[in-house]
Scaffold this motif. Structure first.
Motif, PDB file in Angstrom:
ATOM      1  N   HIS A  46      35.219  56.110  38.945  1.00 46.68           N
ATOM      2  CA  HIS A  46      33.978  55.680  38.288  1.00 46.68           C
ATOM      3  C   HIS A  46      32.847  55.647  39.303  1.00 46.68           C
ATOM      4  CE1 HIS A  46      37.042  54.028  35.587  1.00 46.68           C
ATOM      5  NE2 HIS A  46      36.123  54.073  34.637  1.00 46.68           N
ATOM      6  N   ARG A  47      31.677  55.862  38.842  1.00 45.16           N
ATOM      7  CA  ARG A  47      30.475  55.634  39.640  1.00 45.16           C
ATOM      8  C   ARG A  47      29.650  54.633  38.844  1.00 45.16           C
ATOM      9  NH1 ARG A  47      28.242  60.644  41.690  1.00 45.16           N
ATOM     10  NH2 ARG A  47      29.737  60.278  43.323  1.00 45.16           N
ATOM     11  N   GLY A  48      29.660  53.405  39.356  1.00 41.03           N
ATOM     12  CA  GLY A  48      29.010  52.346  38.581  1.00 41.03           C
ATOM     13  C   GLY A  48      29.780  52.140  37.296  1.00 41.03           C
ATOM     14  N   GLN A  49      29.100  52.167  36.182  1.00 37.55           N
ATOM     15  CA  GLN A  49      29.758  51.990  34.892  1.00 37.55           C
ATOM     16  C   GLN A  49      30.166  53.313  34.259  1.00 37.55           C
ATOM     17  OE1 GLN A  49      26.937  49.998  32.407  1.00 37.55           O
ATOM     18  NE2 GLN A  49      25.588  51.754  32.235  1.00 37.55           N
ATOM     19  N   TYR A  50      29.882  54.429  34.931  1.00 36.15           N
ATOM     20  CA  TYR A  50      30.151  55.748  34.361  1.00 36.15           C
ATOM     21  C   TYR A  50      31.499  56.299  34.817  1.00 36.15           C
ATOM     22  CZ  TYR A  50      25.242  55.481  33.216  1.00 36.15           C
ATOM     23  OH  TYR A  50      24.042  55.065  32.735  1.00 36.15           O
TER      24      TYR A  50
END
Length: 143
Positions: free
Chosen positions: A43-47
């Motif tokens: 994940h990157r942040g919430q993505y």
């Protein structure tokens, strides 16, 4: 049977799960063994970006370059690991137990398996083998 561990390489495959079966088949066909498999999400942040598989395996050293090519073709990578003598000896014991159990497709009594303290429990935890109790007798077989 005594296995010469210096003829093997300890490697980690990292890549996507979609074509991972090709790596599994290659390791099995080469006479290697998958010791541990982890699946995780990146994940990157919430993505959410992707799912990944990270696998620790041991393969004949002569097949390491071919495994690298297979991994590269399916958009994965192979990283070789250098380990100390204690780890090599533990892996050697694991391979010897695995080979012993591979000789017999049915259940093998614990007293017929030569293993270091706790190794059989570790192999059960790694889901390489399974255990059953038959009365006072404990038996093992490959999964």
């Amino acid at each position: 049977m005594h296995i010469n561990l210096y003829m093997y390489s300890l490697v980690v495959f990292t890549g996507g799960p979609h074509n991972f079966h090709e790596v599994e088949e290659f390791v099995e066909d080469a006479g290697g063994l998958i010791i541990q498999r982890d699946t995780f999400s990146v994940h990157r942040g919430q993505y959410f970006l992707r799912n990944e598989v990270r696998v620790l395996c041991i393969i004949p050293s002569t097949d390491e370059d071919t495994l690298r090519e297979t991994a590269r073709r399916i958009k994965g990578e192979i990283e070789g690991l250098d380990v100390n003598q204690d780890v090599l000896e533990r892996i050697q014991s694991l391979l010897e137990v695995y080979d012993r159990l591979a000789e017999e497709p049915s259940w093998t009594p614990e007293d017929e398996i030569v293993a270091d303290d706790g190794l059989l429990d570790e192999m059960v935890d790694m889901e390489l083998i399974e255990r059953r109790k038959m009365g006072h007798r404990v038996e093992y077989r490959l999964l």
